[in-house]
Design an enzyme around this catalytic site. Sequence first.
Site, short mmCIF file in Angstrom:
data_model
loop_
_atom_site.label_atom_id
_atom_site.label_comp_id
_atom_site.label_asym_id
_atom_site.label_seq_id
_atom_site.Cartn_x
_atom_site.Cartn_y
_atom_site.Cartn_z
N ASP A 20 -17.53 2.71 1.36
CA ASP A 20 -16.32 1.94 1.61
C ASP A 20 -16.61 0.82 2.61
OD1 ASP A 20 -13.58 1.11 2.29
OD2 ASP A 20 -12.96 2.87 1.21
N ARG A 21 -15.94 0.79 3.77
CA ARG A 21 -16.21 -0.28 4.74
C ARG A 21 -17.67 -0.24 5.20
NH1 ARG A 21 -15.86 -5.22 6.46
NH2 ARG A 21 -13.63 -5.20 6.04
N HIS A 65 -2.11 -0.33 -0.47
CA HIS A 65 -2.37 -0.24 0.97
C HIS A 65 -3.10 -1.47 1.49
CE1 HIS A 65 -6.02 1.08 -1.02
NE2 HIS A 65 -6.69 0.93 0.10
N TYR A 127 -8.65 -4.11 8.00
CA TYR A 127 -8.08 -4.58 6.74
C TYR A 127 -7.66 -6.05 6.82
CZ TYR A 127 -8.14 -0.17 4.21
OH TYR A 127 -8.55 0.94 3.53
N HIS A 188 -12.74 9.44 -4.35
CA HIS A 188 -13.28 8.46 -3.43
C HIS A 188 -14.32 9.04 -2.47
CE1 HIS A 188 -13.38 4.89 -0.92
NE2 HIS A 188 -12.93 5.55 0.13
#
Length: 210
Positions: A20-21, A65, A127, A188
């Site tokens: 992910d990030r 989101h 984000y 995920h």
Amino acid sequence: MFVRLMDELGYQRFAVVGHDRGALVAFRLGLDFPAAISQIAVLDVIPQGDLWPALSGVGTVFAAHLPFLAQPPDLPERMIAADPDLFFGHFLDSWQSPPGQLTADVRAAYLAACRKPETIAAICADYRAGAFIDPGHDQADAGAGRRLRMPVLAGWQDPGEQVLPFGPAKIWASWATNLSTVTYQCGHFIAEQQPVALCADLCRLLEKDG
């Protein structure tokens, strides 16, 4: 700073694995410091410069989101703080496939960390960067022809019946010249749900000449 830290620890060249990030950090390290990065694994994410243009129509429902957390301070922070267990618990539960695979202690640890005001603020700031800073960097690099030349493994979850509004393999192929891809039968949380398969894939990646 990360490359400088590794250099001070005695590692001038190293592999990076991110989810992910963390995968976007690996992606940026590979573009900005190619001489230092031997191999890269990016898990369940695509570059922000490719993500935002792909979100349209009904496909945006699964990513609702993203624009919410990128709203200006401190609207999302205050709304999340009203019930952080509900907000983050929703994603911990719905992003598993099949559900219930995260153990109770792992779920509790995630929620305990995410209740902290500084954690909520940091998540929202991340984000916002993903919406308003990262895409510009990605677009500039794409326009300049910068690519990942080292071996890259791109892995993502099996979307099941959900139709993704983008093709992860195609997108990563546009960035990586030495690419392997894999789809994991899980949600995920690939490392938690498919640790054996992921470990085997990472070992194969690390055996490649970087």
